[in-house]
Design an enzyme around this catalytic site. Structure first.
Site, PDB file in Angstrom:
ATOM      1  N   CYS A 124      16.198  61.378  46.217  1.00 62.83           N
ATOM      2  CA  CYS A 124      17.646  61.589  46.372  1.00 62.83           C
ATOM      3  C   CYS A 124      18.371  61.504  45.033  1.00 62.83           C
ATOM      4  CB  CYS A 124      18.239  60.549  47.321  1.00 62.83           C
ATOM      5  SG  CYS A 124      17.692  60.705  49.030  1.00 62.83           S
TER       6      CYS A 124
ATOM      7  N   THR B 189      21.157  52.224  54.722  1.00 65.21           N
ATOM      8  CA  THR B 189      20.348  53.019  55.645  1.00 65.21           C
ATOM      9  C   THR B 189      20.848  52.839  57.063  1.00 65.21           C
ATOM     10  OG1 THR B 189      18.175  53.156  56.719  1.00 65.21           O
ATOM     11  CG2 THR B 189      18.682  51.118  55.584  1.00 65.21           C
TER      12      THR B 189
ATOM     13  N   SER C  91      12.346  46.351  59.470  1.00 61.94           N
ATOM     14  CA  SER C  91      11.260  46.097  58.501  1.00 61.94           C
ATOM     15  C   SER C  91      11.831  45.218  57.396  1.00 61.94           C
ATOM     16  CB  SER C  91      10.744  47.400  57.893  1.00 61.94           C
ATOM     17  OG  SER C  91      11.668  47.909  56.940  1.00 61.94           O
TER      18      SER C  91
ATOM     19  N   TYR D 264      11.921  45.977  54.390  1.00 60.17           N
ATOM     20  CA  TYR D 264      12.745  46.892  53.590  1.00 60.17           C
ATOM     21  C   TYR D 264      14.146  47.024  54.191  1.00 60.17           C
ATOM     22  CZ  TYR D 264      15.070  51.321  52.985  1.00 60.17           C
ATOM     23  OH  TYR D 264      16.040  52.263  52.838  1.00 60.17           O
ATOM     24  N   HIS D 265      14.221  47.370  55.473  1.00 61.51           N
ATOM     25  CA  HIS D 265      15.533  47.534  56.093  1.00 61.51           C
ATOM     26  C   HIS D 265      16.337  46.232  56.007  1.00 61.51           C
ATOM     27  CE1 HIS D 265      13.385  50.975  58.077  1.00 61.51           C
ATOM     28  NE2 HIS D 265      14.536  51.564  57.855  1.00 61.51           N
TER      29      HIS D 265
ATOM     30  N   LYS E  72      18.222  45.852  52.784  1.00 60.44           N
ATOM     31  CA  LYS E  72      19.478  46.610  52.733  1.00 60.44           C
ATOM     32  C   LYS E  72      20.593  45.864  53.466  1.00 60.44           C
ATOM     33  CE  LYS E  72      18.161  50.810  50.979  1.00 60.44           C
ATOM     34  NZ  LYS E  72      18.757  51.499  49.828  1.00 60.44           N
TER      35      LYS E  72
ATOM     36  N   ALA F 175       9.550  61.360  58.268  1.00 59.13           N
ATOM     37  CA  ALA F 175       9.429  62.373  59.323  1.00 59.13           C
ATOM     38  C   ALA F 175      10.054  63.682  58.853  1.00 59.13           C
ATOM     39  CB  ALA F 175      10.104  61.878  60.596  1.00 59.13           C
TER      40      ALA F 175
ATOM     41  N   VAL G  75       2.880  61.850  65.298  1.00 60.11           N
ATOM     42  CA  VAL G  75       3.996  61.186  65.976  1.00 60.11           C
ATOM     43  C   VAL G  75       3.544  59.773  66.342  1.00 60.11           C
ATOM     44  CG1 VAL G  75       5.382  61.192  68.097  1.00 60.11           C
ATOM     45  CG2 VAL G  75       4.971  63.330  66.845  1.00 60.11           C
TER      46      VAL G  75
END
Lengths: 382, 382
Positions: free
Chosen positions: B12, B144, B179, B181-182, B185, B238, B254
């Protein structure tokens, strides 16, 4: 029951370790002793002359015949933590082992980063250590009522049921912590909640109010068992600090208008709350939150109570309203629930004139140890 | 407008840096390049052959005459960060400079701790750096949509008004990240909110959905400007991952039933959203939250779309339902608001057959670079 008290050399930790030992638990203390080191860096010291942890434990053994295992090291060092857990094999872990001062975390960037890394990494390590070797061990973690901030609605115990656009869910209570320290506890709560969910751990977050008092049955048994009592601008908390100020003839330092309402409890209730949490463990996968306090007071109320108790002892007590070093509302709604621990059987020690008298007399006894330079707040939020 | 893009060598970040440079901003890139290092540690690599950052910037200059300043270093090193801020003097900081993979954070304890310390300390340092020298600088921080989890009520943009026991307040929206990670944030969001409140900083938290696509106008101008495209089990997300799987004849992976609803956006909208946030800065003291996505899909929907686009290109596409390596609900309510950016003028690029065709053709072009060993998830949450 084997209980490891992390941070067992601290104010709440030491009282808890002795109390649990006295009640028949097999207690281990894990502590890095870094709090004593921070005191010396800041030039601060406890009002009460606390003995080295090794002497404390030896004296406890001599008096009661009870043994407390001692593990000196830092939980941010995972190899040390893991080795300790395997050696002690805890059934419950009581985790007081964090940097616990809001002003300390606001000194500068370094102290903010130290506080968050120390607290978050230490707790992450405990979660991994439990998952690795003791998945059934119950984690009793000390949080703080300061995680909630001062919302304009009632504060529930950890979760709130929200109806929104015709749907409903029970979600973690929104958090508005007021310092980098309080933020670290919010981070911990989120991390622990997640670990319970994915790994099926069991945890109780004790969102504790401001603790006051110095004597528990155990710490009062002998001078070598005496607990710490902080009065300095960094680690000293309201009420304890006010009593010491009154004892030495220093004006009581109320920040701003003093309309801030906070939650409080006697240290004798702290140790009992921990016992209740251990005796009634969280379920597998459950992240349980208890609001651990017994009464609400405004800071100004507390100052007035100390003043009036001081006057009855013949002390000349003044109240000073300092410019508030913190960024916080001085007039606000505050109504928090605390029924979970009461339902488990907590019988509160409410703040009383006799408690204030004994705290004041305690402060008078050691007043020659006070360094007046340490009293005023030197850390600002801005 | 001087804009510092932290993490400007990433997926990004690189697209954003070129886009803003093209639109007339004076752009600086700060990046530690640690993501390239993690790739080599994991044995993973981008599908597309990305040039070294120095060559990228040189090529951009040769093609457009525009200069991008480059600062290589780590924002967890405050002396480096502070020196860089003083040298560049940003009016806005776009902060992509975090470890951004959920599976990476779940590899083991070390990666969980690395993720949280890296992200939390980096962001704390930015807050202190802004406060110290550029208090009016607008921080645009990448959050996020995963901060919210999957509550059973509508997801608002950062805040929710709650009526409770006859009283009302607007509070931070409750967070249920999935997670470590999340979680990092979520920690960042709380820290930034607090810094805005006490220091009067201005910040926008962009709670971004899953980004797809590879070409922006700028990164498509030249092979040396090409953007990264991750397909591996750790960094691949995804849609991008599904297209690459389809292109090389690997079954689309998936996780579980695929009923998980997530929010998505085209990378051309990512860069535009950042531009909109910068052009309409938060107020002094405001912590503003935008939900940055354009559409909601279930994972199974996405897989079906890729399959059908693949078939129209003559590819033989299968869908595999793997045992879900994550702990998440596979059937749930999900309805999130995203009107803030639309109100500022965002005109979404919706997921279309032509986009899927071009992504698939892109993947086919580079399919000889795919390492099939990297595709399957190797990290589990349990």
């Amino acid at each position: 029951m084997k209980v490891l008290v992390i941070g067992g050399d601290g104010y709440c930790g030491w009282a808890t370790a002795l109390y649990l030992s006295n009640r028949g638990c097999q207690v281990g203390i894990l502590d890095s002793l870094v709090r004593r080191y921070w005191d010396s860096q800041l030039g601060a010291d406890t009002l009460t002359p606390i003995a080295p942890i090794q002497q404390r434990i030896q004296r406890w053994h001599d008096l009661t015949g009870k043994t407390i295992d001692l593990y000196i090291g830092d939980i941010t060092d995972y190899s040390f933590l893991s080795k300790t857990l395997r050696a002690f094999a805890p059934e419950a872990i009581v985790h007081f082992g964090e940097q616990r001062s809001a002003p300390f975390s606001m000194i500068d960037r370094e102290h903010a980063v130290l506080t968050q890394v120390n607290n978050v990494v230490g707790t992450l390590n405990i979660l991994y250590g439990i998952r690795e070797d003791f998945p059934d061990c119950h984690l009793v973690k000390l949080g703080t009522m300061g995680e909630y901030g001062t919302p304009n609605i009632d504060i529930e115990e950890g979760y709130i049921t929200i109806e929104h656009n015709g749907r409903k869910d029970t979600l973690p209570y929104p958090k508005q912590p007021g310092s980098f320290y309080h933020l670290s506890k919010v981070h911990d709560s989120h991390n622990i909640h997640f670990a319970c969910k994915i790994w099926g751990l069991r945890a109780t977050d004790l969102n504790q109010g401001v603790v006051y008092g110095v004597l528990t049955e155990e710490t009062g048994m002998d001078e070598l068992l005496i607990n710490r009592l902080d009065y300095d601008g960094v680690f000293g908390t309201a009420l304890n600090r006010f009593c010491i100020q009154a004892a030495i003839g220093h004006p009581i330092t109320v920040y701003g208008k003093g309309g801030q309402t906070r939650s409080f409890l006697d240290i004798r209730d702290t140790v009992r709350c921990v016992e209740l949490a251990i005796a009634n463990p969280a379920e597998v996968g459950q992240f349980r939150v208890f609001n651990q306090f017994t009464e609400l007071f405004t800071v100004q109320d507390l100052a007035m109570k100390v003043k009036s108790a001081g006057i009855s002892l013949g002390l000349d007590v003044e109240i000073d309203h300092l410019q508030n070093p913190r960024v916080e509302l001085e007039e606000h709604y505050f109504h928090a629930k605390n029924t979970n621990l009461l339902d488990l059987g907590l019988q509160p020690h409410y703040l009383s004139d006799s408690l204030l008298d004994s705290l004041l007399n305690f402060a008078i006894k050691y007043k020659n140890r006070v360094d007046p330079q340490q009293i005023l707040p030197r850390v600002t939020w801005k």
